[in-house]
Design a protein around this motif. Structure first.
Motif, short mmCIF file in Angstrom:
data_model
loop_
_atom_site.label_atom_id
_atom_site.label_comp_id
_atom_site.label_asym_id
_atom_site.label_seq_id
_atom_site.Cartn_x
_atom_site.Cartn_y
_atom_site.Cartn_z
N MET A 1 1.40 15.10 0.41
CA MET A 1 1.34 15.07 1.84
C MET A 1 0.52 13.86 2.24
N LEU A 2 1.03 13.01 3.10
CA LEU A 2 0.32 11.81 3.50
C LEU A 2 0.15 11.79 5.01
N PRO A 3 -0.83 12.51 5.55
CA PRO A 3 -1.07 12.43 6.96
C PRO A 3 -1.56 11.02 7.31
N ILE A 4 -1.09 10.49 8.42
CA ILE A 4 -1.42 9.13 8.79
C ILE A 4 -1.91 9.11 10.22
N THR A 5 -3.00 8.42 10.43
CA THR A 5 -3.52 8.23 11.76
C THR A 5 -3.50 6.75 12.06
N THR A 6 -2.90 6.37 13.15
CA THR A 6 -2.97 4.97 13.53
C THR A 6 -3.56 4.89 14.92
N SER B 1 -4.47 -4.86 22.96
CA SER B 1 -3.99 -6.23 22.77
C SER B 1 -2.76 -6.29 21.86
N ASN B 2 -2.55 -5.26 21.03
CA ASN B 2 -1.38 -5.24 20.16
C ASN B 2 -0.14 -4.99 21.00
N SER B 3 0.91 -5.75 20.73
CA SER B 3 2.15 -5.50 21.45
C SER B 3 2.90 -4.38 20.75
N LYS B 4 3.90 -3.83 21.44
CA LYS B 4 4.71 -2.76 20.85
C LYS B 4 5.44 -3.25 19.61
N GLU B 5 5.76 -4.56 19.57
CA GLU B 5 6.46 -5.11 18.42
C GLU B 5 5.59 -5.05 17.17
N ASP B 6 4.26 -5.18 17.34
CA ASP B 6 3.34 -5.20 16.21
C ASP B 6 3.08 -3.80 15.66
N GLU B 7 3.32 -2.77 16.46
CA GLU B 7 3.01 -1.41 16.02
C GLU B 7 4.03 -0.96 14.99
N LEU B 8 3.52 -0.31 13.96
CA LEU B 8 4.39 0.22 12.92
C LEU B 8 4.90 1.59 13.32
N SER B 9 6.18 1.80 13.13
CA SER B 9 6.72 3.14 13.36
C SER B 9 6.30 4.01 12.20
N GLU B 10 6.40 5.30 12.39
CA GLU B 10 6.06 6.24 11.32
C GLU B 10 6.96 6.00 10.10
N ASP B 11 8.23 5.72 10.34
CA ASP B 11 9.16 5.45 9.23
C ASP B 11 8.72 4.24 8.43
N LYS B 12 8.31 3.18 9.12
CA LYS B 12 7.86 1.97 8.41
C LYS B 12 6.58 2.25 7.62
N ILE B 13 5.69 3.03 8.20
CA ILE B 13 4.44 3.36 7.51
C ILE B 13 4.75 4.13 6.23
N ASP C 1 7.54 4.08 4.60
CA ASP C 1 8.22 3.17 3.68
C ASP C 1 7.20 2.30 2.94
N VAL C 2 6.23 1.77 3.67
CA VAL C 2 5.18 0.94 3.05
C VAL C 2 4.41 1.77 2.03
N LEU C 3 4.07 3.00 2.39
CA LEU C 3 3.26 3.85 1.52
C LEU C 3 4.06 4.48 0.38
N SER C 4 5.37 4.33 0.40
CA SER C 4 6.18 4.97 -0.64
C SER C 4 5.97 4.34 -2.00
N ASN C 5 5.38 3.16 -2.04
CA ASN C 5 5.15 2.51 -3.32
C ASN C 5 3.67 2.54 -3.67
N ARG C 6 3.36 2.94 -4.89
CA ARG C 6 1.97 3.08 -5.34
C ARG C 6 1.22 1.75 -5.30
N ASN D 1 6.55 -7.59 1.53
CA ASN D 1 6.85 -6.37 2.31
C ASN D 1 5.71 -6.08 3.28
N LEU D 2 4.48 -6.15 2.81
CA LEU D 2 3.33 -5.89 3.67
C LEU D 2 3.20 -6.97 4.75
N GLU D 3 3.52 -8.20 4.39
CA GLU D 3 3.44 -9.30 5.38
C GLU D 3 4.54 -9.14 6.43
N LYS D 4 5.73 -8.74 6.00
CA LYS D 4 6.84 -8.53 6.93
C LYS D 4 6.47 -7.45 7.97
N ASN D 5 5.70 -6.47 7.55
CA ASN D 5 5.29 -5.39 8.45
C ASN D 5 3.97 -5.69 9.17
#
Length: 193
Positions: free
Chosen positions: A1-6, A11-23, A25-30, A86-90
């Motif tokens: 279980m990976l609860p995530i708080t963001t 100042s961050n635009s909506k484009e910069d915010e990560l969606s839950e799916d992207k988070i 996806d990023v966390l799916s790899n060790r 991948n991390l830079e893309k996000n």
């Protein structure tokens, strides 16, 4: 279980915010989780070679100084080819190719991740709190109907017990939760399981 708080800054635009799916996806790899952990611990830029040594050490269960060249080289290569892009893309990190350094972005600093890994012998905190609430309700019902033994208690005493039990549980949950956040301990939380 990976609860995530963001938490995001205005100042961050909506484009910069990560969606839950992207988070997820990023966390799916060790290795990406290990990169995030290392950057949160360092709280600043990290040399890619140093980063790959630490990740190889975590993966092999060795001290960073004892990591074999092949392990270090393999991690370094996959970081450069796959995980850091991948991390830079996000927008979680920026990579300075010239200096071979990874910089955390405000997006990473605002990303607060804790890992709640539950083994087969443990129960998740959510189920624990449901059980505690069930005990409190049962006690209150037993007091209301004057059940033997607990019927001698007053509703105020049951209330004090309930508040104390939930308060103490919340403190323990907070302490355990602090230890399972990425970047708060020497090794990533999943290595303590």
């Amino acid at each position: 279980m990976l609860p995530i708080t963001t938490s995001t800054n205005e100042s961050n635009s909506k484009e910069d915010e990560l969606s839950e799916d992207k988070i997820y996806d990023v966390l799916s790899n060790r290795r990406r989780r290990f990169v995030i952990h290392a950057l949160k611990r360092k709280q600043g830029p990290v040399d890619i070679s140093e980063l790959s040594e630490h990740i190889a050490a975590w993966e092999t269960g060795r001290d960073p100084d004892d990591v074999e060249y092949e392990d270090h080289r393999s991690v370094y290569s996959t970081l450069k080819r796959t995980h850091l892009p991948n991390l830079e893309k996000n927008n979680i990190v920026t990579v300075d190719e010239e200096e071979s350094v990874v910089h955390p972005t405000p997006q990473l600093e605002d990303l607060d991740i804790y890992v709640e890994a539950v083994s087969s012998k443990e129960i998740p905190w959510s189920l624990y709190y449901v059980g505690l609430a069930g005990v409190a309700v049962s006690l209150l019902l037993a007091v209301t109907v004057d059940a033997p033994v607990v019927g001698t208690l007053e509703p105020v005493e049951v209330g004090i017990f309930t508040a104390t039990a939930f308060g103490m549980s919340a403190i323990v949950h907070y302490i355990v939760g602090r230890r399972t956040r990425l970047g708060t301990r020497e090794k990533p939380p999943e290595l303590y399981q």
